[in-house]
Scaffold this motif. Structure first.
Motif, short mmCIF file in Angstrom:
data_model
loop_
_atom_site.label_atom_id
_atom_site.label_comp_id
_atom_site.label_asym_id
_atom_site.label_seq_id
_atom_site.Cartn_x
_atom_site.Cartn_y
_atom_site.Cartn_z
N GLN A 1 -106.69 -24.62 -46.18
CA GLN A 1 -105.81 -25.36 -47.14
C GLN A 1 -106.39 -26.86 -47.43
O GLN A 1 -106.70 -27.49 -46.53
N TYR B 1 -101.80 -27.90 -39.87
CA TYR B 1 -103.19 -27.66 -40.50
C TYR B 1 -104.32 -28.70 -39.64
O TYR B 1 -103.65 -29.78 -39.66
N MET C 1 -95.84 -24.16 -39.65
CA MET C 1 -97.24 -24.28 -39.43
C MET C 1 -97.71 -25.73 -39.40
O MET C 1 -97.07 -26.74 -39.03
N ARG D 1 -105.60 -23.65 -41.33
CA ARG D 1 -104.07 -23.27 -41.29
C ARG D 1 -103.83 -22.56 -39.90
O ARG D 1 -104.55 -21.50 -39.76
N SER E 1 -98.35 -30.92 -52.58
CA SER E 1 -97.19 -31.04 -51.62
C SER E 1 -97.28 -32.50 -50.91
O SER E 1 -98.22 -33.02 -51.17
N HIS E 2 -96.22 -32.73 -50.27
CA HIS E 2 -96.09 -33.92 -49.71
C HIS E 2 -96.36 -33.85 -48.06
O HIS E 2 -96.00 -32.66 -47.74
N TRP E 3 -97.48 -34.43 -47.78
CA TRP E 3 -98.33 -34.17 -46.41
C TRP E 3 -97.99 -35.43 -45.55
O TRP E 3 -98.15 -36.61 -45.89
N SER F 1 -100.89 -20.48 -38.69
CA SER F 1 -99.75 -19.99 -39.08
C SER F 1 -98.98 -19.64 -37.98
O SER F 1 -98.89 -18.30 -37.09
N ALA G 1 -84.65 -28.03 -45.23
CA ALA G 1 -85.50 -27.00 -44.90
C ALA G 1 -86.51 -27.02 -43.75
O ALA G 1 -87.14 -28.45 -43.93
N ARG H 1 -97.01 -30.16 -43.87
CA ARG H 1 -96.54 -30.09 -45.05
C ARG H 1 -95.03 -30.18 -44.81
O ARG H 1 -94.51 -29.62 -44.16
N LEU H 2 -94.47 -31.38 -45.89
CA LEU H 2 -93.12 -31.61 -46.01
C LEU H 2 -92.27 -30.66 -47.08
O LEU H 2 -92.60 -30.77 -48.26
N GLU H 3 -91.86 -29.44 -46.80
CA GLU H 3 -91.31 -28.65 -47.32
C GLU H 3 -90.22 -29.22 -48.32
O GLU H 3 -89.57 -30.17 -47.95
N HIS I 1 -94.54 -19.97 -36.68
CA HIS I 1 -93.50 -20.21 -37.20
C HIS I 1 -92.19 -20.32 -36.06
O HIS I 1 -92.43 -19.98 -34.97
#
Lengths: 134, 467
Positions: free
Chosen positions: A90, A70, A68, A99, A32-34, A101, A64, A56-58, A103
């Motif tokens: 992660q 990390y 979360m 992580r 992923s792009h972080w 979690s 989008a 994390r860049l979705e 939202h």
């Protein structure tokens, strides 16, 4: 801090925010792009007053929403009480991040054109603080 | 110095807004300012309308049938925005009498205004002037480096109907192979087909029939995109493929490009054997007038919908749904044979707002591709439902839907259907029930509408993966 990695470009408003925020930041691609933000302040009631926070860049971001956070090193409360929903890990750039979690809710949805890395960081700060409000 | 082919693109809604302002019904000239971003490409320089600033009629000191004069201090905040975002400034005004050229008054006004604009806006971007005629037709010019005027080669409108106004219309000679369809659609439509640059994303089941139809309709330029290779599983449905291609695992896009050259009808073909999620592919596709999306991936379709929005491009999306009972006593019983053609206009509804997929599904599909370990972890943790892999495909259904898409495209270029095009945003064809279901536009997509005409940005489409 030396050699901050910039492995991909961020949208302009995110670059501006992170530069204003003043902490060393990196963009890295590891699957992923972080976005990594170093020396991220937590709270004296955690075992590490400063950590690296990773977001994390979705795919599809900024349309989008971000989700979360990390942390490295892993955070625990100094009073020994457990922090819920932090069991996942992660691996990012060979380091194991914890992580959290957390939202968006129906009361606080991701709003396209309004929410970005900056508003996500405000949320992260709130998650860290809110841990001691229950 | 050769000037690149320079174009201006607007949406139908932007064009309607301009018409409403420039033709208020008093038969006097009126003026507006367009701020444009662009696709600064190697084949074309496409200006895309990003902002429209209407100059209020009451603030114009002179408004007659042949002249409009307005205080240039109204320009200042507009030019500040142009500077901030490196936008091109296009002055746009009406000719109520329908005079189809720039007048001497226009020449004097533009020679005063455009160099001033260029001096103010620090970015090295082009600026220009456009006229809108009473019938909506547009023509324009941009300021050259020697303070000369260079014609805008093309202005097009991406609306329910498709309009293309070329600066040198009716000059090219039509080859004989187009005579049959020219009889139905007329010389004008056939000429426009000859000049169009069209991208087809995905060269397999629905993509190859789309490509076949476009080349035989005489389309001028085709950009065909697919990073996949042939295997014996898909010879059954890819036109112009052979078992030799399957044995050699030929690149689909390259194989079709060779076939197009062999057919020899004059279409310039650019095969791109890469995935749409590649910045260079975005840069090439964004130079086109029209895109056909023949992908079944959620993230691919999202990306193409976003690209079409940023770059003001008509997008025809093809989807096929074949459903059979996979297990049990009725195994193989056919439940559904249908497909849908979506026509998507920038700023209107999207595949997302039409309910084909959600942004969450896009993020998950992409995560699976870029970070399979994290995706697997999130499936395990219950955040993502596992994805079914099997997808049936039948050539006759694919070709049916491809023909439906091409005929929808032709209807917007040269209307021929009983219902007006503004009533049709998608067409579902059910072969199970032998019915066609046209659907009108829904509400505009809140995910994408704010990005109309945003054009070239870093990272492309504001997507970090496209750095």
């Amino acid at each position: 801090m030396e050699n901050l990695r910039r492995q991909f470009d961020l949208p302009m408003e995110d670059q501006l925010f992170l530069n204003d925020y003043g902490l060393p930041w990196e963009t890295i691609v590891d699957g992923s792009h972080w976005v990594l933000i170093h020396n991220f302040a937590t709270d004296e009631r955690y075992n590490h007053p400063k950590v690296t926070a990773a977001i994390r860049l979705e795919a599809g971001y900024p349309r989008a929403g971000l989700d979360m956070v990390y942390f490295f090193p892993a955070l625990i409360r100094t009073d020994g009480k457990p922090i819920n929903r932090t069991e996942g890990t992660q691996v990012i750039a060979n380091q194991t991040f914890q992580r959290w979690s957390r939202h968006r809710t129906a009361q606080n949805p991701w709003v396209i054109g309004q929410d970005n890395i900056g508003t996500h960081i405000v949320l992260i700060e709130d998650w860290l603080a809110r841990e001691f409000e229950r | 110095m050769n000037n690149p082919f320079t174009t201006l693109s607007l949406t139908g809604d932007q064009h309607a807004l301009l018409m409403g302002h420039l033709y208020p019904g008093d038969n006097k000239e009126a003026v507006a300012i367009l701020l444009c971003n662009r696709r600064a490409g190697d084949r074309r320089h496409r200006l895309v309308a990003r902002e429209i600033h209407l100059i209020p009629h009451e603030q114009c000191s002179v408004r007659t049938e042949t002249q409009v004069t307005w205080p240039t201090d109204l320009l200042e905040p507009i030019l500040e925005r142009a500077t901030k975002y490196a936008l091109s400034v296009i002055k746009i005004h009406s000719h109520p009498r329908g005079y189809p050229r720039f007048s001497q008054t226009d020449d004097i006004a533009d020679r005063d205004l455009l160099p001033l604009v260029r001096g103010w806006v620090e970015a090295d971007v082009i600026h220009g002037s456009v006229v809108v005629l009473p019938n909506g037709e547009m023509f324009g010019r941009v300021l050259g480096s020697e303070n000369d005027f260079i014609k805008l080669d093309l202005i097009n409108v991406v609306g329910d109907d498709l309009y293309f106004w070329y600066s040198d219309a009716n000059t090219s000679e039509m080859p004989s192979f187009v005579a049959s369809h020219a009889q139905l659609f007329g010389a004008g439509t056939t000429e426009r087909l000859r000049r169009l640059s069209i991208a087809v994303i995905g060269c397999s089941g629905t993509g190859s029939p789309v490509i076949e139809q476009l080349i035989r309709l005489g389309v001028g330029e085709l950009i065909i995109v697919d990073d996949d290779r042939m295997d014996d599983r898909n010879v059954n449905r890819i036109l112009n493929s052979t078992i030799l291609d399957a044995n050699e695992h030929s690149l689909k896009a390259l194989m079709l490009a060779l076939a197009i050259d062999k057919i020899g009808l004059g279409t310039r073909v650019i095969p791109i054997c890469r995935n749409l999620w590649d910045p260079e592919v975005i840069r090439q596709v964004a130079q086109c007038d029209i895109v056909f999306g023949c992908m079944d991936t959620v993230d691919g379709r999202f990306l193409l919908n976003t690209l079409a929005t940023y770059y003001t491009i008509s997008y025809f999306d093809l989807g096929v749904r074949l459903d059979a009972i996979p297990n049990g006593p009725q195994k193989g019983k056919i439940r559904e044979v249908c497909g849908t053609v979506h026509y998507l206009q920038p700023g209107r509804s999207s595949l997302i707002s039409r309910g084909l997929f959600t942004m969450e599904q896009v993020a998950h599909a992409r995560l699976r591709h870029t970070d399979p370990a994290a995706h697997e972890q999130q499936v395990k943790d219950g955040y993502i439902k596992g994805i079914q892999e099997y997808r049936p495909a039948v050539i006759s259904v694919n070709m049916y839907i491809a023909a439906l898409a091409i005929n929808d495209f032709l209807a917007r270029l040269h209307p021929y259907r009983e219902a007006p095009n503004c009533k049709i945003a998608s067409i579902e064809a059910s072969l199970s029930s032998l019915e066609l279901f046209p659907e009108p536009e829904g509400t505009p997509c809140t995910v994408l509408q704010q990005y109309v005409g945003k054009g070239d940005v870093t990272p492309l489409l504001d997507i970090v993966e496209l750095s």
